[in-house]
Design an enzyme around this catalytic site. Structure first.
Site, PDB file in Angstrom:
ATOM      1  N   GLY A  12     -21.112   9.282 -11.821  1.00  0.00           N
ATOM      2  CA  GLY A  12     -22.492   8.946 -12.158  1.00  0.00           C
ATOM      3  C   GLY A  12     -23.039   9.610 -13.407  1.00  0.00           C
ATOM      4  O   GLY A  12     -24.256   9.714 -13.568  1.00  0.00           O
ATOM      5  N   ASN A  14     -23.058   8.388 -16.384  1.00  0.00           N
ATOM      6  CA  ASN A  14     -23.841   7.368 -17.101  1.00  0.00           C
ATOM      7  C   ASN A  14     -25.167   7.101 -16.400  1.00  0.00           C
ATOM      8  O   ASN A  14     -26.205   6.999 -17.057  1.00  0.00           O
ATOM      9  CB  ASN A  14     -23.041   6.074 -17.238  1.00  0.00           C
ATOM     10  CG  ASN A  14     -22.072   6.125 -18.393  1.00  0.00           C
ATOM     11  OD1 ASN A  14     -22.475   5.994 -19.552  1.00  0.00           O
ATOM     12  ND2 ASN A  14     -20.810   6.362 -18.093  1.00  0.00           N
ATOM     13  N   LEU A  87     -15.612  -6.009  -7.821  1.00  0.00           N
ATOM     14  CA  LEU A  87     -15.920  -7.253  -8.528  1.00  0.00           C
ATOM     15  C   LEU A  87     -17.300  -7.757  -8.097  1.00  0.00           C
ATOM     16  O   LEU A  87     -17.655  -7.689  -6.916  1.00  0.00           O
ATOM     17  CB  LEU A  87     -14.849  -8.289  -8.173  1.00  0.00           C
ATOM     18  CG  LEU A  87     -14.824  -9.572  -8.992  1.00  0.00           C
ATOM     19  CD1 LEU A  87     -14.479  -9.275 -10.446  1.00  0.00           C
ATOM     20  CD2 LEU A  87     -13.802 -10.534  -8.408  1.00  0.00           C
ATOM     21  N   HIS A 104     -17.686  -0.781 -20.288  1.00  0.00           N
ATOM     22  CA  HIS A 104     -16.240  -0.639 -20.120  1.00  0.00           C
ATOM     23  C   HIS A 104     -15.734   0.356 -21.164  1.00  0.00           C
ATOM     24  O   HIS A 104     -16.102   0.263 -22.339  1.00  0.00           O
ATOM     25  CB  HIS A 104     -15.543  -1.987 -20.286  1.00  0.00           C
ATOM     26  CG  HIS A 104     -14.089  -1.903 -19.966  1.00  0.00           C
ATOM     27  ND1 HIS A 104     -13.618  -1.887 -18.669  1.00  0.00           N
ATOM     28  CD2 HIS A 104     -13.004  -1.779 -20.755  1.00  0.00           C
ATOM     29  CE1 HIS A 104     -12.304  -1.768 -18.690  1.00  0.00           C
ATOM     30  NE2 HIS A 104     -11.903  -1.704 -19.942  1.00  0.00           N
ATOM     31  N   GLU A 174     -20.471   6.767 -24.773  1.00  0.00           N
ATOM     32  CA  GLU A 174     -21.277   6.208 -23.674  1.00  0.00           C
ATOM     33  C   GLU A 174     -22.641   6.890 -23.606  1.00  0.00           C
ATOM     34  O   GLU A 174     -23.676   6.220 -23.457  1.00  0.00           O
ATOM     35  CB  GLU A 174     -20.523   6.338 -22.340  1.00  0.00           C
ATOM     36  CG  GLU A 174     -19.274   5.465 -22.310  1.00  0.00           C
ATOM     37  CD  GLU A 174     -18.576   5.407 -20.963  1.00  0.00           C
ATOM     38  OE1 GLU A 174     -17.874   4.423 -20.717  1.00  0.00           O
ATOM     39  OE2 GLU A 174     -18.726   6.345 -20.154  1.00  0.00           O
TER      40      GLU A 174
HETATM   41  C1  GAR Z   1     -17.273   5.261 -17.406  1.00  0.00           C
HETATM   42  O1  GAR Z   1     -16.422   5.743 -18.403  1.00  0.00           O
HETATM   43  C2  GAR Z   1     -17.291   3.743 -17.433  1.00  0.00           C
HETATM   44  O2  GAR Z   1     -17.160   3.222 -18.725  1.00  0.00           O
HETATM   45  C3  GAR Z   1     -16.086   3.447 -16.606  1.00  0.00           C
HETATM   46  O3  GAR Z   1     -16.112   4.362 -15.545  1.00  0.00           O
HETATM   47  C4  GAR Z   1     -16.711   5.573 -16.022  1.00  0.00           C
HETATM   48  C5  GAR Z   1     -17.764   6.006 -15.030  1.00  0.00           C
HETATM   49  O4  GAR Z   1     -18.158   7.311 -15.275  1.00  0.00           O
HETATM   50  N1  GAR Z   1     -16.101   2.109 -16.133  1.00  0.00           N
HETATM   51  C6  GAR Z   1     -14.994   1.394 -15.978  1.00  0.00           C
HETATM   52  O5  GAR Z   1     -13.887   1.843 -16.188  1.00  0.00           O
HETATM   53  C7  GAR Z   1     -15.221  -0.043 -15.495  1.00  0.00           C
HETATM   54  N2  GAR Z   1     -14.028  -0.806 -15.599  1.00  0.00           N
HETATM   55  P1  GAR Z   1     -19.509   7.878 -14.616  1.00  0.00           P
HETATM   56  O6  GAR Z   1     -19.432   7.599 -13.112  1.00  0.00           O
HETATM   57  O7  GAR Z   1     -19.468   9.351 -14.876  1.00  0.00           O
HETATM   58  O8  GAR Z   1     -20.657   7.193 -15.263  1.00  0.00           O
END
Ligand code: GAR
Length: 187
Positions: A12, A14, A87, A104, A174
């Site tokens: 989490g 992001n 999905l 992504h 990100e």
């Molecule tokens: C992020 O890097 C996001 O881009 C990726 O998962 C991570 C989540 O991190 N998403 C994918 O790979 C989707 N295919 P977070 O939980 O610390 O935000």
């Protein structure tokens, strides 16, 4: 007032960054975080922002009436997938046309699709000897990582980069871009 719902399955970072970015913005409210994982780190991260977490299981997710009711309670203007691994079902895509976005951690259409998430992506990028990677923010359709792109940012890679160092570079992109792209879509 614009309402956002975030979907997340893991740490989490992001979701937290988005919550922090909008915390003093009276025109944007993060209404809730939806998660399929009762152990997800995102749940604790949301507590300090007083953002409620809605935990759901596979059966609830597949139950169109139940799930749409849950979401509609929050009247979302945007649904943001931030590390959400399931999905998105067709009924949800159809109920919120051009209102569901995903981030992504690669330059789609490269390194996307089922199973391509988190470190799996960075390991694949390293194995392919890429000279650059980046992030893609895109609209969500019913296929993994295939919706129309909205935004990409790139970063150069060197021979000495490792999957871990690539993950750090992606994380920085990100953190820098995702909330601003969301803001631009809302207003
Ligand atoms: C992020 O890097 C996001 O881009 C990726 O998962 C991570 C989540 O991190 N998403 C994918 O790979 C989707 N295919 P977070 O939980 O610390 O935000």
């Amino acid at each position: 007032m614009k309402n956002i719902i975030i979907f997340a399955s893991g740490s989490g970072s992001n979701a937290e960054n988005i919550a922090q970015y909008f915390t003093n913005n009276s025109n944007v409210k993060i209404q809730a975080v939806f998660t399929n994982n009762a152990q997800a780190g995102v749940i604790a991260r949301m507590e300090k922002f007083n953002i409620p977490c809605v935990v759901f299981n596979r059966a609830e997710y597949k139950d169109e009436t139940f799930f749409l009711n849950k979401i509609n309670q929050y009247q979302p203007d945007l649904i943001v997938l931030a590390g959400f691994l399931w999905l998105v079902p067709e009924f949800l895509v159809n109920a919120f046309p051009n209102k569901i976005i995903n981030i992504h951690p690669a330059l789609l259409p490269k390194f996307g699709g089922k199973g391509m998430y988190g470190m799996h992506v960075h390991e694949a990028v390293k194995a392919a000897n890429e000279t650059e990677t980046g992030i893609t923010i895109h609209y969500v359709n019913q296929h993994f990582d295939e919706g129309e792109p909205i935004f990409q940012a790139k970063v150069a890679l060197t021979q000495t980069d490792t999957p871990d160092s690539i993950a750090h570079k992606i994380h920085d992109l990100e953190m820098a871009h995702f909330p601003k792209v969301i803001e631009n879509l809302l207003f």
